[in-house]
Design an enzyme around this catalytic site. Sequence first.
Site, PDB file in Angstrom:
ATOM      1  N   LYS A  38       0.962  -1.254   0.213  1.00  0.00           N
ATOM      2  CA  LYS A  38       0.241   0.203   0.108  1.00  0.00           C
ATOM      3  C   LYS A  38       0.949   1.291   0.151  1.00  0.00           C
ATOM      4  O   LYS A  38       1.878   1.242   0.361  1.00  0.00           O
ATOM      5  CB  LYS A  38      -1.129   0.077   1.233  1.00  0.00           C
ATOM      6  CG  LYS A  38      -0.085   0.092   2.647  1.00  0.00           C
ATOM      7  CD  LYS A  38      -1.141  -0.171   3.690  1.00  0.00           C
ATOM      8  CE  LYS A  38      -0.213  -0.295   4.993  1.00  0.00           C
ATOM      9  NZ  LYS A  38      -1.033  -0.664   6.126  1.00  0.00           N
ATOM     10  N   TYR A 257      14.059  30.991   6.784  1.00  0.00           N
ATOM     11  CA  TYR A 257      12.756  31.346   7.179  1.00  0.00           C
ATOM     12  C   TYR A 257      12.882  31.374   8.939  1.00  0.00           C
ATOM     13  O   TYR A 257      13.392  30.909   9.363  1.00  0.00           O
ATOM     14  CB  TYR A 257      11.648  30.619   6.994  1.00  0.00           C
ATOM     15  CG  TYR A 257      11.346  30.699   5.496  1.00  0.00           C
ATOM     16  CD1 TYR A 257      10.789  32.001   5.065  1.00  0.00           C
ATOM     17  CD2 TYR A 257      11.314  29.670   4.583  1.00  0.00           C
ATOM     18  CE1 TYR A 257      10.377  32.016   3.879  1.00  0.00           C
ATOM     19  CE2 TYR A 257      10.823  29.751   3.261  1.00  0.00           C
ATOM     20  CZ  TYR A 257      10.356  30.864   2.793  1.00  0.00           C
ATOM     21  OH  TYR A 257       9.988  31.230   1.702  1.00  0.00           O
TER      22      TYR A 257
END
Length: 365
Positions: A38, A257
């Site tokens: 998956k 940042y």
Amino acid sequence: MRSWLEVSLGRIRGNYRAVRDHVNDSADHPIDVMPVVKADAYGHGAFEVARVLEDEGARWLAVSNVEEGVFLRRAGIHGRVLVMADFLPESRAALEEFGLTPVVHSLEDVKQVEVPYHLKIDSGMGRLGTRAEAEAIVAAVAANPSSLEGVMTHFASSANFDSRQTEEQIEHFEGVLAALRAAGLAPRYVHASSTNSIAYQRRNAWGNLVRPGHAIYGYVSSAKGAPRAQLEVRPALSWKATVLAINSVPAGARIGYGGIHTAERPMRTAVLAAGYADGIPHRLGNRGQVIVNGKFAPIIGAVSMDLTTIDATDCPELKIGDAVLLLGEQGGVSINAQQMARMAGTISYSVLCGINSRVKRVYVE
Ligand SMILES: *Cc1c(COP(=O)(O)O)cnc(C)c1O
């Protein structure tokens, strides 16, 4: 390339064999292995992984939803595919059309299913599966002529040996199985175990089919109060990013940042072509590390969307265009997804599944 994964198909094969031998060496009956592919094989690439697993003899693969199953069929995977978490009404036509095997979670759905199915029992996980009494389960299964091929459950705490939750779940599951057998409805497959209960030898939960995901990709979570895992598997992927820029910054300069890192001395920084949009956890800002030519180098400042900055002062040879290692082993040092996860306050599963599809997958032996 900005950033890419090298996925070792040889390691995937080796891990699959390790699981297969581990469960079969001591069992008195054959146990099939159904690798879980998956979420694009936990980020490793479902098609390539499924192909080598089929080639190794895996007769079953497990996915989460119908779309993932259809993808495997369109890619030419012919073996059995179990769809573990998608029996929505709109998915049912495709299940049938593509020969996928559904997991059915409720007795309502048992009445409606028209193909061979696996029934999921909620033995205590409190998520998907029927919590009905054994008699009600027997009655529902008996009333539907479509075949009950498997009965399964899933554990909530199988790496925690200080808890009795797994024993309680096994007892509940065994009770349902006994009732089905007594009614002549014994299923062909009984399965309950994912990586933890395989690795930590909960043999009474192996049934005749096991569902490893994490182990196939080379990981076993650490356990509480358990003996050392007997299963030897190795991480199948390494993750690289290219150096886009090298900067010399003076003492006192801020990086990135929020200016959350200030250079304490003149520094050489390297800007990597990967950020949180690629899957580097944002929490690794000022905290994580990468491997440059066999040595650790710290991530400095915030991880930004497309870029991450490292302190390359101690790596004078590093230049633009070179690759550094975000995950992998080099020169005797390594960072695996569990270590990256610990630094980021998350779990290895989330790190692996979080590697974005824009990171190219390169397959190596
Ligand atoms: C994902 C999943 C697995 C595989 O679990 P791992 O811990 O990765 O081995 C097995 N069974 C079910 C139902 C799952 O959802």
